[in-house]
Design an enzyme around this catalytic site. Structure first.
Site, PDB file in Angstrom:
ATOM      1  N   LYS A 117       0.978  -0.991   0.073  1.00  0.00           N
ATOM      2  CA  LYS A 117       0.013   0.086  -0.036  1.00  0.00           C
ATOM      3  C   LYS A 117       0.875   1.259   0.161  1.00  0.00           C
ATOM      4  O   LYS A 117       2.130   1.132   0.303  1.00  0.00           O
ATOM      5  CB  LYS A 117      -0.938   0.005   1.178  1.00  0.00           C
ATOM      6  CG  LYS A 117      -0.237   0.078   2.552  1.00  0.00           C
ATOM      7  CD  LYS A 117      -1.176  -0.188   3.692  1.00  0.00           C
ATOM      8  CE  LYS A 117      -0.426  -0.289   4.991  1.00  0.00           C
ATOM      9  NZ  LYS A 117      -1.147  -0.774   6.163  1.00  0.00           N
ATOM     10  N   MET A 152      11.980  24.621   2.895  1.00  0.00           N
ATOM     11  CA  MET A 152      11.386  23.610   1.862  1.00  0.00           C
ATOM     12  C   MET A 152      12.306  22.935   1.119  1.00  0.00           C
ATOM     13  O   MET A 152      12.106  21.889   0.749  1.00  0.00           O
ATOM     14  CB  MET A 152      10.340  24.844   0.894  1.00  0.00           C
ATOM     15  CG  MET A 152       9.575  24.010  -0.296  1.00  0.00           C
ATOM     16  SD  MET A 152       8.659  25.024  -1.128  1.00  0.00           S
ATOM     17  CE  MET A 152       7.256  25.416  -0.191  1.00  0.00           C
ATOM     18  N   ARG A 168     -10.804  -0.185  14.969  1.00  0.00           N
ATOM     19  CA  ARG A 168     -10.768   0.648  13.740  1.00  0.00           C
ATOM     20  C   ARG A 168     -11.561  -0.223  12.602  1.00  0.00           C
ATOM     21  O   ARG A 168     -12.918   0.435  12.591  1.00  0.00           O
ATOM     22  CB  ARG A 168      -9.202   0.562  13.200  1.00  0.00           C
ATOM     23  CG  ARG A 168      -9.114   1.711  12.489  1.00  0.00           C
ATOM     24  CD  ARG A 168      -7.603   1.788  11.996  1.00  0.00           C
ATOM     25  NE  ARG A 168      -6.790   0.504  11.513  1.00  0.00           N
ATOM     26  CZ  ARG A 168      -5.768   0.402  11.108  1.00  0.00           C
ATOM     27  NH1 ARG A 168      -4.840   1.349  11.014  1.00  0.00           N
ATOM     28  NH2 ARG A 168      -5.376  -0.957  10.523  1.00  0.00           N
ATOM     29  N   TYR A 226      15.127  30.039   8.892  1.00  0.00           N
ATOM     30  CA  TYR A 226      13.949  30.676   9.367  1.00  0.00           C
ATOM     31  C   TYR A 226      13.669  30.895  10.846  1.00  0.00           C
ATOM     32  O   TYR A 226      14.081  29.639  11.488  1.00  0.00           O
ATOM     33  CB  TYR A 226      12.871  30.112   8.555  1.00  0.00           C
ATOM     34  CG  TYR A 226      12.711  30.321   7.204  1.00  0.00           C
ATOM     35  CD1 TYR A 226      12.627  31.374   6.692  1.00  0.00           C
ATOM     36  CD2 TYR A 226      12.990  29.270   6.156  1.00  0.00           C
ATOM     37  CE1 TYR A 226      12.249  31.676   5.338  1.00  0.00           C
ATOM     38  CE2 TYR A 226      12.792  29.391   4.902  1.00  0.00           C
ATOM     39  CZ  TYR A 226      12.614  30.410   4.516  1.00  0.00           C
ATOM     40  OH  TYR A 226      12.464  30.667   3.168  1.00  0.00           O
TER      41      TYR A 226
HETATM   42  C1  LIG Z   1      -0.594  -1.929   6.602  1.00  0.00           C
HETATM   43  C2  LIG Z   1      -1.201  -3.150   7.061  1.00  0.00           C
HETATM   44  C3  LIG Z   1      -0.238  -3.998   7.322  1.00  0.00           C
HETATM   45  C4  LIG Z   1       1.220  -4.058   7.437  1.00  0.00           C
HETATM   46  O1  LIG Z   1       1.827  -3.350   8.646  1.00  0.00           O
HETATM   47  P1  LIG Z   1       3.077  -3.246   9.223  1.00  0.00           P
HETATM   48  O2  LIG Z   1       3.232  -2.624  10.319  1.00  0.00           O
HETATM   49  O3  LIG Z   1       3.721  -2.347   7.950  1.00  0.00           O
HETATM   50  O4  LIG Z   1       3.892  -4.731   8.819  1.00  0.00           O
HETATM   51  C5  LIG Z   1      -0.839  -5.607   7.744  1.00  0.00           C
HETATM   52  N1  LIG Z   1      -2.220  -5.621   7.715  1.00  0.00           N
HETATM   53  C6  LIG Z   1      -3.034  -4.522   7.374  1.00  0.00           C
HETATM   54  C7  LIG Z   1      -4.386  -4.904   7.607  1.00  0.00           C
HETATM   55  C8  LIG Z   1      -2.697  -3.301   7.225  1.00  0.00           C
HETATM   56  O5  LIG Z   1      -3.307  -2.323   6.916  1.00  0.00           O
END
Ligand SMILES: *Cc1c(COP(=O)(O)O)cnc(C)c1O
Length: 368
Positions: A35, A307, A130, A259
């Site tokens: 992802k 930046m 969640r 800055y």
């Molecule tokens: C992002 C995610 C993972 C991977 O998590 P890490 O901590 O990066 O290993 C696994 N399962 C789900 C459902 C996720 O959203």
């Protein structure tokens, strides 16, 4: 000449880390999580680096489609499932497996005209609060899915809130496993449990964590999920962020840098200016004293990150000059250490790598 800032992605390190995940979770099949553009590494590179995984998992439907177009023929899993009715067709068309975490998603599947089998992953909420069905609601959700003719395999999955701690004071992995056991009782099918933290704790939990599938993300990119350092976990960094000095200032005691004039020199000193700033993804909240390496020597940030530039103390590197190489993170300067100094985690820095940063690859064993 292009700006000297660049990210280098190490495909051989990605393969090494995948092998580490397999070694930690023997017997489990591995979803390599890609992802967020493979945690900032680039989707296509994620696909190549993790070509040896059993499947790729992500949350963006359009990127799942892109992986098919790039030639990925193995399993693909949508970790948040479908978002509306139009996504249902994608599942069949592109052969995507989908998480199902709420009743609304079951409604969509029930009302869809699915002309072929799909595989789904029923998500249980074991305390993260969640996504997912409460443990006591899983049997009914499972029965609804089972009743949909087109649904073939149903895997049970959950996600750990504190995978870096077995006995977290609020919600340890043991407690989540207990709840999972309650909700999953009597439901057959494969199990999908661990993120990186869980994968790296398999041994400590001696079998209790064993599952058919694991879902490592950060560990595959050489970052720690917490607990111990990536190095201690036997992981290799997959991303190097490097640049060069584009300016050097000799300043007097009492002068300020950057800055807001937040840094004041207590003595005459040389300050190096590095081509890398927050518009490149470097954390703006990195404090004075944050770690950086110039010409192979560890030194510190001075003043605010701006930046396009940041400033460093050249006192430990008297030979540094315009053009000297600078390491922002990579082998020898763990991304987790830079992240800690800035009050964040390695995950965020990887994902924040900005589009304007040139990315190159190094692959020591292109056919490995
Ligand atoms: C992002 C995610 C993972 C991977 O998590 P890490 O901590 O990066 O290993 C696994 N399962 C789900 C459902 C996720 O959203």
């Amino acid at each position: 000449m292009p700006r000297p800032l660049r990210a280098t992605i190490h495909l051989d390190a990605m393969r090494h880390n995948l092998a580490r995940a397999r070694a930690c979770a023997p017997g489990a099949r591995v979803w390599a999580v890609v992802k967020a553009d493979a945690y900032g590494h680039g989707l296509a590179r994620g696909m190549r680096g993790f070509a040896g995984a059993d499947g790729l998992a992500l949350v963006e439907t359009e990127n799942a489609v892109r992986l098919r177009e790039l030639g990925w023929t193995g399993p693909l899993l949508l970790l948040e499932g479908i978002f509306d009715a139009s996504d249902v067709a994608l599942l069949r068309q592109y052969g995507l497996e989908s998480t199902v975490h709420c009743a609304e998603q079951i409604d969509l599947l029930e009302h869809a005209n699915l002309n072929g089998p799909i595989d789904v992953h029923l998500k249980m909420n074991t305390g993260m609060n969640r996504l997912g069905f409460a443990p006591h609601a899983c049997a009914a959700a499972h029965a609804r899915l089972r009743a949909i003719a087109a649904v073939r395999r149903i895997t049970l999955m959950t996600h750990f809130a504190n995978a870096d701690e077995l006995e977290h004071p609020h919600l340890g992995m043991r407690e989540q496993l207990r709840r999972f056991g309650v909700g999953a009782a009597g439901i057959d099918g494969e199990r999908s449990l661990s993120n990186s933290g869980g994968v790296l704790r398999q041994e400590a939990l001696a079998g209790a964590l064993a599952s058919d599938w694991v879902r490592p993300g950060i560990m595959l990119y050489g970052g720690t999920p917490g607990g111990r350092s990536a190095l201690e976990f036997g992981l290799r960094p997959t991303m190097t962020l490097s640049s060069a000095l584009i300016g050097v200032q000799q300043i007097d005691a009492g002068e300020f840098v950057g800055y807001g004039s937040r840094f004041r020199a207590e003595r005459p000193m040389r300050v190096g200016v590095v081509a890398c700033g927050y518009a490149d993804g470097y954390p703006r909240h990195a404090p004075h004293g944050g770690p950086v390496q110039v010409d192979g020597v560890r030194t510190t940030l001075v003043g605010r990150v701006s930046m396009d530039m940041l400033a460093v103390d050249l006192t430990p590197v008297p030979g540094a000059r315009v053009g000297s190489p600078v390491l922002l993170w990579g082998a020898g300067l763990p991304i987790d250490e830079v992240a800690n100094a800035a009050g964040t985690i390695g995950y965020e820095l990887m994902c924040a790598l900005a589009p304007r940063v040139r990315v190159t690859e190094d692959d020591l064993e292109p056919h490995g």
